[in-house]
Design a protein around this motif. Structure first.
Motif, PDB file in Angstrom:
ATOM      1  N   VAL A   3       0.840  -1.197   0.000  1.00 17.13           N
ATOM      2  CA  VAL A   3       0.000   0.000   0.000  1.00 17.13           C
ATOM      3  C   VAL A   3       0.873   1.244   0.000  1.00 17.13           C
ATOM      4  O   VAL A   3       0.628   2.199  -0.743  1.00 17.13           O
ATOM      5  N   GLY A   4       1.928   1.261   0.801  1.00 17.90           N
ATOM      6  CA  GLY A   4       2.831   2.399   0.854  1.00 17.90           C
ATOM      7  C   GLY A   4       3.555   2.628  -0.467  1.00 17.90           C
ATOM      8  O   GLY A   4       3.717   3.770  -0.907  1.00 17.90           O
ATOM      9  N   THR A   5       3.973   1.555  -1.114  1.00 17.14           N
ATOM     10  CA  THR A   5       4.633   1.671  -2.417  1.00 17.14           C
ATOM     11  C   THR A   5       3.674   2.213  -3.464  1.00 17.14           C
ATOM     12  O   THR A   5       4.034   3.100  -4.251  1.00 17.14           O
ATOM     13  N   PHE A   6       2.464   1.704  -3.477  1.00 17.22           N
ATOM     14  CA  PHE A   6       1.463   2.194  -4.423  1.00 17.22           C
ATOM     15  C   PHE A   6       1.166   3.670  -4.191  1.00 17.22           C
ATOM     16  O   PHE A   6       1.095   4.454  -5.138  1.00 17.22           O
ATOM     17  N   LEU A   7       1.001   4.060  -2.929  1.00 13.28           N
ATOM     18  CA  LEU A   7       0.733   5.461  -2.620  1.00 13.28           C
ATOM     19  C   LEU A   7       1.903   6.353  -3.021  1.00 13.28           C
ATOM     20  O   LEU A   7       1.699   7.471  -3.490  1.00 13.28           O
ATOM     21  N   ALA A   8       3.127   5.871  -2.849  1.00 12.66           N
ATOM     22  CA  ALA A   8       4.301   6.661  -3.239  1.00 12.66           C
ATOM     23  C   ALA A   8       4.299   6.917  -4.734  1.00 12.66           C
ATOM     24  O   ALA A   8       4.521   8.050  -5.184  1.00 12.66           O
ATOM     25  N   PHE A   9       4.060   5.890  -5.531  1.00  9.78           N
ATOM     26  CA  PHE A   9       4.016   6.079  -6.974  1.00  9.78           C
ATOM     27  C   PHE A   9       2.850   6.974  -7.382  1.00  9.78           C
ATOM     28  O   PHE A   9       2.988   7.833  -8.249  1.00  9.78           O
ATOM     29  N   LEU A  10       1.718   6.792  -6.752  1.00 12.01           N
ATOM     30  CA  LEU A  10       0.551   7.609  -7.069  1.00 12.01           C
ATOM     31  C   LEU A  10       0.805   9.084  -6.746  1.00 12.01           C
ATOM     32  O   LEU A  10       0.496   9.970  -7.553  1.00 12.01           O
ATOM     33  N   LEU A  11       1.385   9.350  -5.582  1.00  8.44           N
ATOM     34  CA  LEU A  11       1.686  10.731  -5.209  1.00  8.44           C
ATOM     35  C   LEU A  11       2.732  11.344  -6.138  1.00  8.44           C
ATOM     36  O   LEU A  11       2.636  12.512  -6.511  1.00  8.44           O
ATOM     37  N   GLY A  12       3.733  10.552  -6.527  1.00 11.66           N
ATOM     38  CA  GLY A  12       4.751  11.045  -7.451  1.00 11.66           C
ATOM     39  C   GLY A  12       4.167  11.393  -8.812  1.00 11.66           C
ATOM     40  O   GLY A  12       4.508  12.420  -9.408  1.00 11.66           O
TER      41      GLY A  12
END
Length: 53
Positions: A3-12
């Motif tokens: 979830v954290g990895t997905f959110l990081a890519f989404l925010l980027g």
């Protein structure tokens, strides 16, 4: 962690897209990914733990 990895890519992606649309960055502009990773991890800790149960 996922979830954290997905959110990081989404925010980027959202941050980069916003800069491109506003004309504050070009396609060749280097953008920092560290802040997106930090907020992704914090979001994953906040929201990811509840989704596992």
């Amino acid at each position: 962690m996922i979830v954290g990895t997905f959110l990081a890519f989404l925010l980027g992606v959202l941050y980069g897209s916003m800069l491109l649309l506003l004309g504050r960055a070009m396609r060749t502009t280097h953008l920092p990914f560290g802040p997106a990773m930090l907020f992704g991890v914090l979001g994953g800790l906040a929201f990811g733990a509840g989704s596992i149960r």
